[in-house]
Design a protein around this motif. Structure first.
Motif, PDB file in Angstrom:
ATOM      1  N   ASN B  30      -2.182  -4.664 -42.038  1.00  0.00           N
ATOM      2  CA  ASN B  30      -2.279  -3.860 -40.773  1.00  0.00           C
ATOM      3  C   ASN B  30      -2.060  -4.826 -39.516  1.00  0.00           C
ATOM      4  OD1 ASN B  30      -2.413  -1.304 -42.175  1.00  0.00           O
ATOM      5  ND2 ASN B  30      -4.669  -1.677 -42.457  1.00  0.00           N
ATOM      6  N   PRO B  31      -1.051  -4.793 -38.774  1.00  0.00           N
ATOM      7  CA  PRO B  31      -0.817  -5.399 -37.565  1.00  0.00           C
ATOM      8  C   PRO B  31      -1.565  -5.072 -36.394  1.00  0.00           C
ATOM      9  CG  PRO B  31       1.016  -3.863 -37.768  1.00  0.00           C
ATOM     10  CD  PRO B  31      -0.025  -3.641 -38.834  1.00  0.00           C
ATOM     11  N   TYR B  32      -1.710  -5.932 -35.302  1.00  0.00           N
ATOM     12  CA  TYR B  32      -1.712  -5.564 -34.122  1.00  0.00           C
ATOM     13  C   TYR B  32      -0.461  -5.529 -33.487  1.00  0.00           C
ATOM     14  CZ  TYR B  32      -6.785  -6.497 -34.975  1.00  0.00           C
ATOM     15  OH  TYR B  32      -8.163  -6.381 -35.552  1.00  0.00           O
ATOM     16  N   LEU B  33      -0.129  -4.542 -32.476  1.00  0.00           N
ATOM     17  CA  LEU B  33       1.357  -4.662 -32.104  1.00  0.00           C
ATOM     18  C   LEU B  33       1.235  -4.600 -30.315  1.00  0.00           C
ATOM     19  CD1 LEU B  33       2.673  -2.108 -34.659  1.00  0.00           C
ATOM     20  CD2 LEU B  33       3.444  -4.276 -34.287  1.00  0.00           C
ATOM     21  N   PHE B  34       2.018  -5.502 -29.914  1.00  0.00           N
ATOM     22  CA  PHE B  34       2.074  -5.376 -28.341  1.00  0.00           C
ATOM     23  C   PHE B  34       3.229  -5.227 -27.658  1.00  0.00           C
ATOM     24  CE2 PHE B  34      -2.230  -7.546 -28.011  1.00  0.00           C
ATOM     25  CZ  PHE B  34      -2.686  -7.775 -29.436  1.00  0.00           C
ATOM     26  N   TRP B  35       3.396  -4.885 -26.356  1.00  0.00           N
ATOM     27  CA  TRP B  35       4.449  -4.688 -25.685  1.00  0.00           C
ATOM     28  C   TRP B  35       4.236  -5.600 -24.292  1.00  0.00           C
ATOM     29  CZ3 TRP B  35       9.505  -3.938 -26.510  1.00  0.00           C
ATOM     30  CH2 TRP B  35       9.838  -3.157 -27.571  1.00  0.00           C
ATOM     31  N   TYR B  36       4.998  -6.127 -23.874  1.00  0.00           N
ATOM     32  CA  TYR B  36       5.006  -7.111 -22.808  1.00  0.00           C
ATOM     33  C   TYR B  36       6.454  -6.996 -22.107  1.00  0.00           C
ATOM     34  CZ  TYR B  36       1.023  -9.993 -24.285  1.00  0.00           C
ATOM     35  OH  TYR B  36      -0.177 -10.226 -24.894  1.00  0.00           O
ATOM     36  N   VAL B  37       6.218  -7.083 -20.805  1.00  0.00           N
ATOM     37  CA  VAL B  37       7.286  -7.058 -19.696  1.00  0.00           C
ATOM     38  C   VAL B  37       7.400  -8.146 -18.841  1.00  0.00           C
ATOM     39  CG1 VAL B  37       6.298  -5.639 -17.942  1.00  0.00           C
ATOM     40  CG2 VAL B  37       8.561  -5.604 -18.129  1.00  0.00           C
ATOM     41  N   GLN B  38       8.802  -8.799 -19.027  1.00  0.00           N
ATOM     42  CA  GLN B  38       8.816  -9.841 -17.885  1.00  0.00           C
ATOM     43  C   GLN B  38       9.979  -9.653 -16.993  1.00  0.00           C
ATOM     44  OE1 GLN B  38      10.546 -13.316 -19.990  1.00  0.00           O
ATOM     45  NE2 GLN B  38       9.629 -14.668 -18.899  1.00  0.00           N
ATOM     46  N   ASN B  55      -1.837   7.241 -33.049  1.00  0.00           N
ATOM     47  CA  ASN B  55      -0.348   6.374 -33.164  1.00  0.00           C
ATOM     48  C   ASN B  55       0.174   6.261 -31.836  1.00  0.00           C
ATOM     49  OD1 ASN B  55      -0.981   5.841 -35.726  1.00  0.00           O
ATOM     50  ND2 ASN B  55       0.277   7.802 -36.552  1.00  0.00           N
ATOM     51  N   LEU B  56      -0.075   7.059 -30.903  1.00  0.00           N
ATOM     52  CA  LEU B  56       0.576   7.218 -29.609  1.00  0.00           C
ATOM     53  C   LEU B  56      -0.165   6.382 -28.688  1.00  0.00           C
ATOM     54  CD1 LEU B  56       3.277   8.221 -28.035  1.00  0.00           C
ATOM     55  CD2 LEU B  56       1.663  10.212 -27.116  1.00  0.00           C
ATOM     56  N   VAL B  57       0.248   5.320 -28.140  1.00  0.00           N
ATOM     57  CA  VAL B  57      -0.362   4.523 -26.990  1.00  0.00           C
ATOM     58  C   VAL B  57      -0.190   4.777 -25.807  1.00  0.00           C
ATOM     59  CG1 VAL B  57      -1.352   2.170 -26.725  1.00  0.00           C
ATOM     60  CG2 VAL B  57      -0.922   2.842 -29.074  1.00  0.00           C
ATOM     61  N   LYS B  58      -0.741   4.764 -24.916  1.00  0.00           N
ATOM     62  CA  LYS B  58      -0.378   4.963 -23.585  1.00  0.00           C
ATOM     63  C   LYS B  58      -0.811   3.622 -22.758  1.00  0.00           C
ATOM     64  CE  LYS B  58      -0.586   9.966 -23.086  1.00  0.00           C
ATOM     65  NZ  LYS B  58       0.812   9.843 -23.254  1.00  0.00           N
ATOM     66  N   GLY B  59       0.075   3.239 -21.813  1.00  0.00           N
ATOM     67  CA  GLY B  59       0.060   1.821 -21.108  1.00  0.00           C
ATOM     68  C   GLY B  59       0.308   1.876 -19.647  1.00  0.00           C
ATOM     69  N   PHE B  63       4.489   3.745 -19.334  1.00  0.00           N
ATOM     70  CA  PHE B  63       5.020   3.584 -20.581  1.00  0.00           C
ATOM     71  C   PHE B  63       4.062   4.135 -21.765  1.00  0.00           C
ATOM     72  CE2 PHE B  63       8.744   1.214 -19.869  1.00  0.00           C
ATOM     73  CZ  PHE B  63       8.720   0.751 -18.631  1.00  0.00           C
ATOM     74  N   GLU B  64       4.501   4.315 -22.815  1.00  0.00           N
ATOM     75  CA  GLU B  64       3.811   4.720 -24.060  1.00  0.00           C
ATOM     76  C   GLU B  64       4.475   4.057 -25.305  1.00  0.00           C
ATOM     77  OE1 GLU B  64       3.401   9.039 -23.657  1.00  0.00           O
ATOM     78  OE2 GLU B  64       5.207   9.095 -24.393  1.00  0.00           O
ATOM     79  N   ALA B  65       3.909   3.735 -26.287  1.00  0.00           N
ATOM     80  CA  ALA B  65       4.726   3.535 -27.629  1.00  0.00           C
ATOM     81  C   ALA B  65       3.905   4.171 -28.847  1.00  0.00           C
ATOM     82  CB  ALA B  65       4.290   2.078 -27.749  1.00  0.00           C
ATOM     83  N   GLU B  66       4.792   4.325 -29.798  1.00  0.00           N
ATOM     84  CA  GLU B  66       4.355   5.002 -30.795  1.00  0.00           C
ATOM     85  C   GLU B  66       4.579   4.197 -32.145  1.00  0.00           C
ATOM     86  OE1 GLU B  66       6.591   8.792 -31.716  1.00  0.00           O
ATOM     87  OE2 GLU B  66       5.081   9.461 -32.979  1.00  0.00           O
ATOM     88  N   PHE B  67       3.328   3.994 -32.815  1.00  0.00           N
ATOM     89  CA  PHE B  67       2.999   3.432 -34.267  1.00  0.00           C
ATOM     90  C   PHE B  67       3.474   4.015 -35.195  1.00  0.00           C
ATOM     91  CE2 PHE B  67       1.816   0.340 -37.142  1.00  0.00           C
ATOM     92  CZ  PHE B  67       0.981   0.834 -37.794  1.00  0.00           C
ATOM     93  N   ASN B  68       4.555   3.720 -35.939  1.00  0.00           N
ATOM     94  CA  ASN B  68       4.716   4.332 -37.397  1.00  0.00           C
ATOM     95  C   ASN B  68       4.799   3.762 -38.377  1.00  0.00           C
ATOM     96  OD1 ASN B  68       6.514   5.771 -39.372  1.00  0.00           O
ATOM     97  ND2 ASN B  68       7.120   6.971 -37.934  1.00  0.00           N
ATOM     98  N   THR B  72       7.395   1.225 -40.211  1.00  0.00           N
ATOM     99  CA  THR B  72       7.098  -0.108 -39.388  1.00  0.00           C
ATOM    100  C   THR B  72       7.680  -0.461 -38.105  1.00  0.00           C
ATOM    101  OG1 THR B  72       9.041  -1.448 -40.468  1.00  0.00           O
ATOM    102  CG2 THR B  72       6.633  -1.266 -41.650  1.00  0.00           C
ATOM    103  N   SER B  73       7.483   0.602 -37.173  1.00  0.00           N
ATOM    104  CA  SER B  73       8.135   0.740 -36.053  1.00  0.00           C
ATOM    105  C   SER B  73       6.968   0.730 -34.812  1.00  0.00           C
ATOM    106  CB  SER B  73       9.175   1.531 -35.918  1.00  0.00           C
ATOM    107  OG  SER B  73       8.563   2.979 -35.835  1.00  0.00           O
ATOM    108  N   PHE B  74       7.468   0.274 -33.528  1.00  0.00           N
ATOM    109  CA  PHE B  74       6.486   0.421 -32.628  1.00  0.00           C
ATOM    110  C   PHE B  74       7.500   0.551 -31.529  1.00  0.00           C
ATOM    111  CE2 PHE B  74       2.449   0.474 -30.609  1.00  0.00           C
ATOM    112  CZ  PHE B  74       2.498  -0.399 -29.807  1.00  0.00           C
ATOM    113  N   HIS B  75       8.051   1.642 -31.197  1.00  0.00           N
ATOM    114  CA  HIS B  75       9.191   1.860 -30.120  1.00  0.00           C
ATOM    115  C   HIS B  75       8.172   2.070 -28.810  1.00  0.00           C
ATOM    116  CE1 HIS B  75      11.748   1.693 -33.304  1.00  0.00           C
ATOM    117  NE2 HIS B  75      11.935   3.001 -33.663  1.00  0.00           N
ATOM    118  N   LEU B  76       8.885   1.573 -27.832  1.00  0.00           N
ATOM    119  CA  LEU B  76       8.422   1.728 -26.508  1.00  0.00           C
ATOM    120  C   LEU B  76       9.282   2.842 -25.902  1.00  0.00           C
ATOM    121  CD1 LEU B  76       6.687   0.424 -23.971  1.00  0.00           C
ATOM    122  CD2 LEU B  76       8.581  -0.792 -23.442  1.00  0.00           C
TER     123      LEU B  76
END
Lengths: 114, 118
Positions: B30-38, B55-59, B63-68, B72-76
């Motif tokens: 099981n992974p830890y998943l991250f989103w960064y912006v530059q 599975n739905l993470v708010k940031g 922005f939010e992202a859904e872990f599936n 094996t996806s983590f779309h922003l």
């Protein structure tokens, strides 16, 4: 906001010069990292540290060296800069313990070797 | 071996429209998943992460992202894009090994350039 600072932000130097990129963090993080990134491209880990007196090379081979004498300080040194070293260098840090801990990045140091 | 794929080099969307930046991963366990912006000439800013649970993470910045796990996806995602969201977005995966040779290090995707036009 993460308290991690890099200096200089921009540096243009001649070939053969020695340079040190400074990185400091005030969060007391044990783990620190250096990444290299060409403009608009992916990041490559070049060095990391578990803590004081611990340094390891990362995935991308680099002619730079690092030191970790104090927890808060993780400088990167190039003994003899070359044009191929032109890139952005990003310093980062995180807490120890869970790998779920966030890695925080500094603003980056842009190095141009002419 | 851990890896992250961002299949789109560029995403263009009109302001006010929803946006999606795609990310798929390959990691053992099981992974830890991250989103960064530059933003241009800046470092990476942390947006959000998935550790466990919902599975739905708010940031940050709406922005939010859904872990599936099955895909094996983590779309922003963001429901309504702003011109100021235009930036380079990186997905990253971190394995759960806190020590040893991997250090629980981050593996980054190649980045997706998001452009939001007025």
């Amino acid at each position: 906001e993460a308290d991690i600072y890099q200096t200089p932000r921009y540096l243009v130097i001649g070939t053969g010069k020695k340079i040190t990129l400074e990185c400091s963090q005030t969060m007391g993080h044990d783990k620190m990292y250096w990444y290299q990134q060409d403009p608009g491209m992916e990041l490559h880990l070049i060095h990391y540290s578990y803590g004081v007196n611990s340094t390891e090379k990362g995935d991308l081979s680099s002619e730079s060296t690092v030191s970790r004498i104090r927890t808060e300080h993780f400088p990167l040194t190039l003994e003899s800069a070359r044009p191929s070293h032109t890139s952005q260098y990003l310093c980062a840090s995180s807490e120890s313990g869970s790998s779920g801990n966030t890695i925080y990045f500094g603003e980056g140091s842009w190095l141009t070797v002419v | 071996a851990q890896s992250v794929a961002q299949p789109e080099d560029q995403v263009n969307v009109a302001e006010g429209n929803p946006l999606t930046v795609k990310c798929t991963y390959s990691v053992s366990g099981n992974p830890y998943l991250f989103w960064y912006v530059q933003y241009p000439n800046r470092g990476l800013q942390f947006l959000l992460k998935y550790i466990t649970g919902d599975n739905l993470v708010k940031g940050s910045y709406g922005f939010e992202a859904e872990f599936n796990k099955s895909q094996t996806s983590f779309h922003l995602k963001k429901p309504s894009a702003l011109v100021s969201d235009s930036a380079l977005y990186f997905c990253a995966v971190r394995d759960r090994a806190g020590r040893g040779s991997t250090l629980g290090r981050l593996y980054f995707g190649r980045g997706t350039q998001l452009t939001v036009w007025p």
